[in-house]
Enzyme design. Structure first.
Site, short mmCIF file in Angstrom:
data_model
loop_
_atom_site.label_atom_id
_atom_site.label_comp_id
_atom_site.label_asym_id
_atom_site.label_seq_id
_atom_site.Cartn_x
_atom_site.Cartn_y
_atom_site.Cartn_z
N PRO A 114 16.16 2.32 -9.00
CA PRO A 114 17.38 1.50 -9.02
C PRO A 114 17.15 0.16 -8.33
CG PRO A 114 17.84 3.70 -8.14
CD PRO A 114 16.36 3.59 -8.29
N LEU A 119 15.33 1.18 -2.52
CA LEU A 119 14.23 2.06 -2.94
C LEU A 119 12.97 1.27 -3.31
CD1 LEU A 119 16.10 4.86 -4.91
CD2 LEU A 119 15.11 4.99 -2.65
N SER A 121 12.45 -1.38 -5.44
CA SER A 121 12.16 -1.67 -6.85
C SER A 121 11.39 -2.98 -7.01
CB SER A 121 13.44 -1.67 -7.68
OG SER A 121 14.09 -2.90 -7.59
N ALA A 123 9.32 -4.55 -4.93
CA ALA A 123 7.92 -4.42 -4.51
C ALA A 123 7.15 -3.56 -5.50
CB ALA A 123 7.85 -3.80 -3.11
N ASP A 165 8.02 -2.76 2.73
CA ASP A 165 8.14 -2.26 1.35
C ASP A 165 6.81 -2.37 0.61
OD1 ASP A 165 10.80 -2.09 1.97
OD2 ASP A 165 11.50 -2.97 0.09
O1 PMV Z 1 16.51 -2.85 1.42
P1 PMV Z 1 15.05 -2.54 1.49
O2 PMV Z 1 14.74 -1.12 1.23
O3 PMV Z 1 14.20 -3.48 0.77
O4 PMV Z 1 14.62 -2.57 3.01
C1 PMV Z 1 14.77 -3.67 3.80
C2 PMV Z 1 14.30 -3.32 5.15
C3 PMV Z 1 14.71 -4.34 6.19
O5 PMV Z 1 14.17 -3.86 7.41
C4 PMV Z 1 16.21 -4.42 6.31
C5 PMV Z 1 14.15 -5.71 5.88
C6 PMV Z 1 12.64 -5.82 6.02
O6 PMV Z 1 12.11 -6.84 5.54
O7 PMV Z 1 12.01 -4.95 6.62
#
Ligand code: PMV
Length: 338
Positions: A114, A119, A121, A123, A165
């Protein structure tokens, strides 16, 4: 034909604080995946789903075409928008290996991850583009190089991402991550079961990260205290996940669940939760989850619940009743165990 695949990911502990140098833990989620296929354009059959561009009209000979199947788009590389991450991944990869962009091929990307929901997506689709292209061009590169290239595309989407990510997705294994340091794969001594509940609300990470930054600039001490407390939780969680033989399995899970609950409370203090996320977290706990927290950027996107064989069904049903648009079950396993 060249095919590359990458999993989604979920952050177990440490999101947001990781941007400020604290450790975080993330694991791949193989139940959702991105895939990229490279085919010579003439050999490509018209897909059944209608797409915006039509490479047949242009002969498809002279250029690389990008086909993003899950968003119904097809376009030539030269027509990509300046902030198009797939095009950026293509150009960065070719520049990295010193090869011209291949012409007369279709780079077809599909994903069941999604979008904008925590999750990974963005990356994952970029990782499969990098992997497929380098393999197609006969220059496979290391996971660390893939991670670095994907990081550069993440910067287009997120501004100043921590890098977690791209790291967990490129390596495809559980990672203990501190920004700016080489990733440390962590071992999982005993498998544990998670449910991932989707609020169905797309929430751009960039906005939540920007709001946390604004809060930190206004109240640096309060925020830094919260970041440190979150980092401490990540460290404790790693120790518990790696060394459960010192504890009964059920005790390990209880401690892990408690750490998840504490992490969620700290994320609420950072104002990155939402009514929808809190509703799913409460529903999971009330139905017997050992712990629950939001995961990723927050505000929308996904939450996690720690469950056992015995509680999984009840927690899944409770999440669905509380409004989860999708619930994915995953087991975090020791490396090599399937
Ligand atoms: O929303 P996601 O799963 O892409 O995670 C972001 C994680 C954060 O710590 C909020 C931002 C980051 O760059 O690490």
């Amino acid at each position: 034909m060249t095919v590359a695949r990458a999993p989604g990911k979920i952050i177990l502990f440490g999101e947001h604080a990781v941007v400020y140098g604290q450790p975080a833990l993330a694991v791949p989620v193989t139940q959702v995946q991105a895939a990229a296929t490279i085919l010579p354009a003439p050999a490509r059959r018209a897909p059944s789903a209608p797409l915006q561009g039509d490479f047949a009209q242009d002969g498809g000979e002279g250029e690389l075409w990008i086909e993003a199947l899950n968003v119904g788009r097809r376009y030539q590389l030269s027509h990509a928008a300046p902030d198009d991450v797939l095009a950026a991944a293509v150009r960065l990869t070719c520049a990295h290996i010193g090869a011209p962009v291949p012409a007369g091929v279709v780079l077809s990307i599909d994903s069941t991850i999604p979008i904008a929901s925590g999750l990974g997506s963005g990356a994952a689709v970029c990782a499969v583009v990098v992997r497929a292209l380098t393999e197609y061009l006969g220059c496979p590169i290391s996971n660390s190089q893939i991670s670095n290239l994907v990081f550069q595309t993440e910067q287009i989407l997120h501004g100043a991402p921590s890098g977690i990510d791209n790291t967990v997705i490129a390596y495809g294994q559980p990672v203990y991550f501190v920004k700016g340091q080489p990733p440390v794969p962590f071992t999982v001594a005993q498998p544990f079961r998670l449910l991932i509940g989707d609020t169905g609300l797309a929430s751009p990470t960039k906005i939540a990260v920007g709001d946390v930054r604004a809060g930190w600039q206004k109240e640096p001490e309060r925020y830094e205290q919260i970041f440190r407390a979150i980092g401490d939780i990540s460290q404790q969680a790693r120790a518990v996940i790696e060394a459960p033989q010192t504890l009964q399995v059920s005790e390990t899970l209880r401690v892990l669940g408690d750490l998840m609950n504490r992490n969620h409370a700290l994320l609420q203090q950072l104002d990155v939760s939402s009514a929808e996320l809190d509703a799913l977290v409460s529903a999971a706990r009330d139905a017997g989850a050992l712990g629950a927290k939001l995961s990723g950027g927050g505000r929308g996107g996904n939450m996690l619940a720690l469950v056992t064989d015995d509680t999984e069904q009840a927690v899944r049903a409770a999440l669905e009743r509380a409004g989860a648009k999708e619930v994915i079950g995953t087991i975090v396993r020791p490396q090599g165990q399937v």
